[in-house]
Design a protein around this motif. Structure first.
Motif, PDB file in Angstrom:
ATOM      1  N   LYS A  62       0.839  -1.190   0.000  1.00  0.00           N
ATOM      2  CA  LYS A  62       0.000   0.000   0.000  1.00  0.00           C
ATOM      3  C   LYS A  62       0.878   1.246   0.000  1.00  0.00           C
ATOM      4  CE  LYS A  62      -4.131   1.884   1.856  1.00  0.00           C
ATOM      5  NZ  LYS A  62      -5.368   1.669   2.522  1.00  0.00           N
ATOM      6  N   LYS A  63       0.572   2.176  -0.918  1.00  0.00           N
ATOM      7  CA  LYS A  63       1.262   3.459  -0.998  1.00  0.00           C
ATOM      8  C   LYS A  63       0.215   4.535  -1.216  1.00  0.00           C
ATOM      9  CE  LYS A  63       5.432   1.531  -3.002  1.00  0.00           C
ATOM     10  NZ  LYS A  63       6.259   1.422  -4.181  1.00  0.00           N
ATOM     11  N   GLU A  64       0.060   5.402  -0.249  1.00  0.00           N
ATOM     12  CA  GLU A  64      -0.934   6.473  -0.282  1.00  0.00           C
ATOM     13  C   GLU A  64      -2.319   5.900  -0.572  1.00  0.00           C
ATOM     14  OE1 GLU A  64       0.409   9.762  -2.649  1.00  0.00           O
ATOM     15  OE2 GLU A  64       2.407   9.662  -1.783  1.00  0.00           O
ATOM     16  N   LYS A  65      -2.956   6.314  -1.676  1.00  0.00           N
ATOM     17  CA  LYS A  65      -4.312   5.842  -1.971  1.00  0.00           C
ATOM     18  C   LYS A  65      -4.302   4.644  -2.920  1.00  0.00           C
ATOM     19  CE  LYS A  65      -6.517  10.295  -1.281  1.00  0.00           C
ATOM     20  NZ  LYS A  65      -7.386  11.328  -1.843  1.00  0.00           N
ATOM     21  N   ARG A  66      -3.128   4.083  -3.179  1.00  0.00           N
ATOM     22  CA  ARG A  66      -2.997   2.955  -4.101  1.00  0.00           C
ATOM     23  C   ARG A  66      -2.544   1.706  -3.370  1.00  0.00           C
ATOM     24  NH1 ARG A  66      -2.920   3.840  -9.746  1.00  0.00           N
ATOM     25  NH2 ARG A  66      -3.259   6.015 -10.227  1.00  0.00           N
ATOM     26  N   CYS A  67      -2.983   0.577  -3.898  1.00  0.00           N
ATOM     27  CA  CYS A  67      -2.575  -0.713  -3.366  1.00  0.00           C
ATOM     28  C   CYS A  67      -2.158  -1.572  -4.555  1.00  0.00           C
ATOM     29  CB  CYS A  67      -3.729  -1.368  -2.624  1.00  0.00           C
ATOM     30  SG  CYS A  67      -3.281  -2.924  -1.839  1.00  0.00           S
ATOM     31  N   GLY A  68      -1.020  -2.248  -4.437  1.00  0.00           N
ATOM     32  CA  GLY A  68      -0.535  -3.089  -5.518  1.00  0.00           C
ATOM     33  C   GLY A  68      -0.371  -4.523  -5.071  1.00  0.00           C
ATOM     34  N   TRP A  69      -0.809  -5.449  -5.917  1.00  0.00           N
ATOM     35  CA  TRP A  69      -0.672  -6.868  -5.637  1.00  0.00           C
ATOM     36  C   TRP A  69       0.214  -7.506  -6.696  1.00  0.00           C
ATOM     37  CZ3 TRP A  69      -6.471  -8.658  -5.149  1.00  0.00           C
ATOM     38  CH2 TRP A  69      -7.058  -8.048  -4.038  1.00  0.00           C
ATOM     39  N   THR A  70       1.106  -8.385  -6.270  1.00  0.00           N
ATOM     40  CA  THR A  70       1.884  -9.213  -7.182  1.00  0.00           C
ATOM     41  C   THR A  70       1.268 -10.604  -7.147  1.00  0.00           C
ATOM     42  OG1 THR A  70       3.884  -7.938  -6.699  1.00  0.00           O
ATOM     43  CG2 THR A  70       4.186 -10.119  -7.701  1.00  0.00           C
ATOM     44  N   VAL A  71       0.893 -11.102  -8.322  1.00  0.00           N
ATOM     45  CA  VAL A  71       0.149 -12.357  -8.425  1.00  0.00           C
ATOM     46  C   VAL A  71       0.873 -13.315  -9.364  1.00  0.00           C
ATOM     47  CG1 VAL A  71      -2.053 -13.381  -9.159  1.00  0.00           C
ATOM     48  CG2 VAL A  71      -2.028 -11.144  -8.027  1.00  0.00           C
ATOM     49  N   GLU A  72       0.945 -14.570  -8.964  1.00  0.00           N
ATOM     50  CA  GLU A  72       1.475 -15.623  -9.830  1.00  0.00           C
ATOM     51  C   GLU A  72       0.466 -16.755  -9.893  1.00  0.00           C
ATOM     52  OE1 GLU A  72       5.397 -16.851  -8.626  1.00  0.00           O
ATOM     53  OE2 GLU A  72       6.311 -15.000  -9.345  1.00  0.00           O
ATOM     54  N   GLY A  73       0.550 -17.534 -10.959  1.00  0.00           N
ATOM     55  CA  GLY A  73      -0.295 -18.718 -11.070  1.00  0.00           C
ATOM     56  C   GLY A  73      -1.474 -18.572 -11.999  1.00  0.00           C
ATOM     57  N   LEU A  74      -1.633 -17.415 -12.651  1.00  0.00           N
ATOM     58  CA  LEU A  74      -2.684 -17.293 -13.656  1.00  0.00           C
ATOM     59  C   LEU A  74      -2.200 -18.038 -14.902  1.00  0.00           C
ATOM     60  CD1 LEU A  74      -3.657 -13.587 -13.089  1.00  0.00           C
ATOM     61  CD2 LEU A  74      -5.101 -15.578 -12.661  1.00  0.00           C
ATOM     62  N   VAL A  75      -3.031 -18.910 -15.410  1.00  0.00           N
ATOM     63  CA  VAL A  75      -2.608 -19.801 -16.480  1.00  0.00           C
ATOM     64  C   VAL A  75      -2.717 -19.106 -17.832  1.00  0.00           C
ATOM     65  CG1 VAL A  75      -2.990 -22.029 -17.587  1.00  0.00           C
ATOM     66  CG2 VAL A  75      -3.341 -21.791 -15.127  1.00  0.00           C
ATOM     67  N   GLN A  76      -1.538 -18.824 -18.408  1.00  0.00           N
ATOM     68  CA  GLN A  76      -1.423 -18.239 -19.728  1.00  0.00           C
ATOM     69  C   GLN A  76       0.015 -18.484 -20.170  1.00  0.00           C
ATOM     70  OE1 GLN A  76      -1.774 -13.853 -20.565  1.00  0.00           O
ATOM     71  NE2 GLN A  76      -3.884 -14.440 -21.015  1.00  0.00           N
ATOM     72  N   PRO A  77       0.250 -18.951 -21.386  1.00  0.00           N
ATOM     73  CA  PRO A  77       1.616 -19.288 -21.807  1.00  0.00           C
ATOM     74  C   PRO A  77       2.603 -18.141 -21.600  1.00  0.00           C
ATOM     75  CG  PRO A  77       0.039 -20.015 -23.458  1.00  0.00           C
ATOM     76  CD  PRO A  77      -0.726 -19.202 -22.454  1.00  0.00           C
ATOM     77  N   GLY A  78       3.674 -18.421 -20.877  1.00  0.00           N
ATOM     78  CA  GLY A  78       4.735 -17.449 -20.654  1.00  0.00           C
ATOM     79  C   GLY A  78       4.461 -16.417 -19.577  1.00  0.00           C
ATOM     80  N   LEU A  79       3.255 -16.381 -19.021  1.00  0.00           N
ATOM     81  CA  LEU A  79       2.931 -15.357 -18.016  1.00  0.00           C
ATOM     82  C   LEU A  79       3.643 -15.689 -16.712  1.00  0.00           C
ATOM     83  CD1 LEU A  79       1.352 -12.801 -17.291  1.00  0.00           C
ATOM     84  CD2 LEU A  79      -0.563 -14.267 -16.636  1.00  0.00           C
TER      85      LEU A  79
END
Length: 179
Positions: A62-79
């Motif tokens: 969380k930074k100020e009014k923004r929130c960022g998520w790092t996500v792995e495991g979504l199935v798509q070639p090379g993602l």
């Protein structure tokens, strides 16, 4: 006299309908985020979909009014990973980071061309926003980027490469943004 006034009002209405239909419908539409999400989806809704897809939220920052998520495991070639950004709790950006460790530079170039042509066909010709090659140090860096703006949204496509001797890192990033 009544017939004449009807036809006089009919033709301007017909002309307006023709002009409105001649404008491409996509011009007023936004570029939607990937995976079936909608702009301004709540954090709760996005998290439920990610959990349902068996993806892992690795970090939440969380930074100020923004929130960022790092996500792995979504199935798509090379993602490799996806970054979700929320402003005041609602989805405003999705960044998809693709890595293909066994690919040559030629294969990356081909893939960039394929993706760019796809987006050009869908959203109009993209604007070249970056083309640089830095050879001032022992790490050779290359960055090529394109951008599409449709309605209140932006789509960016970037290729990045860093190479020192035999060590090579390459990635393709596609970023969807509500602006």
């Amino acid at each position: 006299m009544k017939n004449r006034s009807r036809s006089a009002s009919f033709f301007p209405a017909l002309l307006i309908c023709f002009l409105v239909s001649a404008v491409p419908a996509r011009a007023a539409e936004d570029i939607p985020p990937p995976f079936g999400f909608q702009w301004n989806d709540s954090m709760t809704k996005v998290e439920q979909v990610l959990v349902g897809a068996k993806a892992k939220i690795l970090t939440k920052e969380k930074k100020e009014k923004r929130c960022g998520w790092t996500v792995e495991g979504l199935v798509q070639p090379g993602l490799k990973r996806s970054l979700f950004t929320f402003k005041e709790g609602f989805l405003v950006e999705v960044e998809l980071q693709y890595e293909y460790p066994d690919w040559s530079i030629e294969r990356y170039n081909d893939r960039m061309g394929e993706i760019r042509r796809y987006f050009d066909a869908k959203f109009g010709t993209g604007k070249l926003v970056s083309r640089s090659r830095d050879t001032d140090s022992d790490v050779i860096q290359t960055l090529v980027g394109y951008q599409w703006i449709v309605g209140g949204t932006m789509l960016e496509l970037f290729y990045f490469s860093a190479q020192r001797d035999q060590l090579v890192f390459r990635s393709i990033t596609v970023t969807y943004k509500a602006i």
